[in-house]
Scaffold this motif. Structure first.
Motif: not given
Length: 734
Positions: A217-225, A358-362
């Protein structure tokens, strides 16, 4: 032409077994037969698609169910309903008794915690969480949980909003609570989009939700590598949310979910244009059923209202407002993830290219300043990261259902008794007495740095604030100048035209029984099956085919990598530009917003001091029950790992104490949380205070013996556990 008898009657003396000519003939026959069977499966896919539409696209559940509530009949109607999954074992038992529904209800434990599954409404239909026996629903039923499922229908109700959906789901949970008054609050499992919907629901009504499980589930939508997660750049390159508004206006105020599916398919063009179909072609004798079952769900496209898709894209994917604490809904509710009270389990995977870890955990380090704040909030957050499973595999794969899903569901009762904090769920294989693999579950305490180590920092998220500003401006201009014109040209007819011409639909009905050109394939396929002669995998030409197929896949992957690299360079070139920063300042960094953050931080510091003072004041409070729980918690956490066996043994001990038996579960959990926080605040002081809580020596001896038994419940006594036991023994003067 395709007969084995004809093939067998041929003179093979000139082409002995293993010769080039023989292998060529074998391969030619095999590939012609596979081609016919392949196109027949494609024909069946299209025909199944049409039949599925004509049947109003029911959920792809393999379990029977009864409808409990239909939100289409609510005062503010939505296209959702709540159903209860029938437990086949209980149904069989009821049938053996020749009883009625009341007999069946009596066989279901009134104390067993119910479980509610919310599937994603992100273009596809519902049911993927129960599309096979080995699934989330199957695992929950196997463990005796009453299972409810939130499903939805193809078209939304007129005027439906995201707030209406949330409020409908609140009514669903209220009904579940009403039907199970003796059970604890339900577990809510949210898959993908259903995950952030579940998080919103839990934050808005924490009194209705127990443990919350977020799968992919994405909760932090700007995150990523950087260089790895390109999907997050799409909104910025397309100018923001206005394009969704345009597509909704073109379809008369509705948004076609097929567009969302298309975006997902374009993430991996090699799979979309080659690998998936080639895998069917190469293994057409065994892949048919699996392929058709999956395509039945994947090809079911569901719609949203313009308001729904606009709020989702603008507020979540572009605005990232959930982690910023600024997400507001049409009913005026403002969502703060800190309001979630029940334990949260986050299941992510390194192999997920739709919701990367990252989008699931950040959201965890972005919502909470530190693990200490999680503890002060009396919250339990658990995460598990799979090394390779893909996005859909998290809630579809049988291997995941039999391991991770099974153990997560099996651990939900234990979650509420964990000391507040951040944990990683570790599942180890452990051979049992029968030689089969069983699993050992433990919870390893973690710090924020462990989550941050999965990312390359938050600096790459800074440009997305400027994307949000540009998106808001473009959307205002579109709604003011273009939207009225587009709406004036739209109607039910234009929506139907765009629906029928969507590429994902054309490729299905275009090769169905509606196409006269497929008659030949349909006629030949049964004859081919009857006379099938498959070339062996050792065939030289089969090997060449596999090599060519791999090369084609690699070329598609090269195209994808170059495309993603180009899009990332373009995004950074635009949104790292100082001129863009000046023209489109981040709405989240306004002076008012910064002042609000500073005020919240100051209040947090005051709260931290007050919380510590209150806990220190309770060091010597309580009697035998509180002291026993404190000792058990101290021993369980001594080795830096919370073992499932130790926790279950401690739970058994606690429930056998006469005074503790009389407590409500909520009261017992409150004591566990309080004693956990006391130990976290001043461990040595908490141990030294034990004699003040147990004055009788017989009580001290009994409690110490119970603590010793817990320390070896997992089969071994760790060094730190022995040290804590010695510390307790000395404090109790034993």
């Amino acid at each position: 032409m395709f007969s084995n008898d004809l093939y067998a009657s041929m003179d093979h003396s000139l082409m002995p077994e293993g010769s080039l000519g023989r292998e060529a003939c074998d391969y030619l026959l095999d590939t012609v037969q596979r081609s016919i069977l392949f196109w027949d499966v494609i024909r069946q896919r299209g025909t199944n698609y049409i039949a599925h539409i004509n049947d109003d696209q029911p959920p792809v559940l393999v379990f029977d169910y009864d409808t409990i509530l239909d939100a289409r009949e609510f005062d503010r109607p939505t296209n959702y309903s709540l159903v209860k999954i029938k437990n086949r074992r209980l149904s069989q038992a009821a049938g053996d008794k020749q009883g009625d529904a009341d007999d069946l209800q009596e066989t279901e434990s009134p104390y067993k915690r119910p479980l509610v599954i919310i599937d994603p409404r992100a273009g596809h239909g519902p049911g993927i969480g129960g599309s096979k026996e080995l699934s989330e629903i199957g695992m929950a039923l196997n463990q005796g949980h009453p299972v409810y499922f939130v499903m939805f229908f193809t078209y939304p109700m007129p005027g439906q909003t995201l707030a209406d959906v949330k409020n409908a789901e609140i009514r669903f949970l209220e009904e579940v609570r009403r039907r199970h008054p003796k059970a604890a609050k339900p577990v809510v499992i949210g898959n993908c989009q259903g995950g952030w919907a579940s998080a919103i629901l839990s934050a808005d009504r924490p009194d209705l939700v127990g443990p919350l499980v977020l799968n992919g589930a994405p909760l932090s939508y700007w995150s990523g590598v950087d260089g790895k997660n390109p999907m997050r750049y799409k909104g910025g390159l397309l100018g923001g949310v206005w394009l969704n508004s345009l597509m909704s206006d073109m379809s008369n105020g509705m948004f076609d979910g097929a567009n969302l599916v298309w975006n997902m398919e374009m993430l991996n063009p090699a799979n979309t244009y080659w690998k998936k179909e080639y895998n069917l072609y190469a293994k057409v004798d065994t892949e048919k059923d699996r392929y058709l079952n999956f395509e039945r769900w994947w090809g079911g496209f569901f719609w949203m209202t313009k308001e729904e898709i606009h709020r989702i894209v603008d507020g979540l994917f572009i605005g990232n407002q959930l982690v910023r604490g600024t997400f507001e809904m049409a009913d005026g509710s403002r969502i703060d993830l800190k309001n979630i009270e029940g334990p949260v389990v986050v299941f992510a995977s390194e192999g997920d290219n739709i919701t990367p870890p990252q989008q699931a955990l950040n959201w965890i380090p972005q919502v909470y300043d530190s693990v200490d704040e999680i503890r002060r909030q009396k919250q339990v957050v658990v995460y598990i990261v799979h090394p390779k499973i893909g996005h859909l595999g998290i809630f579809v794969a049988s291997s995941i259902a039999q391991k991770e899903t099974k153990e997560i569901i099996g651990s939900v009762e234990m979650l509420e008794y964990l000391s507040p904090g951040l944990y990683e769920l570790i599942i180890d294989e452990e051979p049992n007495k029968n030689g089969n693999n069983d699993y050992k579950v433990r919870f390893e305490p973690r710090e924020m740095e462990d989550i941050l180590a999965l990312d390359d920092g938050f600096d790459d998220e800074e440009p997305f604030g400027h994307v949000q500003a540009l998106s808001e401006l473009m959307d205002r201009y579109y709604n003011a100048y273009l939207s009225p014109f587009v709406q004036s040209l739209s109607s039910e007819y234009t929506r139907e035209i765009f629906r029928l011409l969507h590429p994902l639909r054309v490729q299905r009905y275009g090769f169905s029984d509606l196409n006269p050109g497929m008659v030949g394939v349909k006629t030949l396929a049964p004859y081919v099956v009857e006379n099938r002669k498959e070339a062996p995998s050792t065939n030289m030409f089969r090997k060449m085919e596999s090599a060519v197929a791999e090369s084609v896949e690699n070329m598609w992957n090269l195209y994808r990598d170059l495309r993603d690299m180009g899009q990332e360079i373009m995004f950074q070139g635009i949104y790292h530009n100082p001129v863009v920063h000046h023209l489109f300042p981040d709405p989240g960094t306004t002076p008012e917003r910064e002042a609000e953050k500073a005020k919240a931080k100051a209040q947090q510091a005051i709260s931290q001091k007050a919380d510590r003072a209150a806990l220190v004041a309770k060091l010597e409070s309580g009697d035998y029950g509180e002291a026993l729980i404190r000792m058990l918690l101290a021993v369980i956490g001594a080795d830096g790992s919370i073992d499932e066996k130790e926790m279950k043994h401690a739970e058994t001990i606690i429930r056998e104490r006469r005074r503790l038996q009389k407590m409500k579960p909520s009261e017992l959990k409150a004591i566990v949380v309080e004693q956990s926080r006391i130990l976290q605040t001043d461990f040595d002081g908490a141990i030294k205070a034990l004699p003040k809580m147990m004055s009788r020596k017989v009580d001290r001896k009994r409690a110490f013996a119970l603590a010793e038994s817990v320390s070896t419940a997992d089969g071994e006594l760790h060094e730190n556990e022995a040290r804590v036991l010695d510390q307790i023994k000395a404090a109790l003067a034993l």
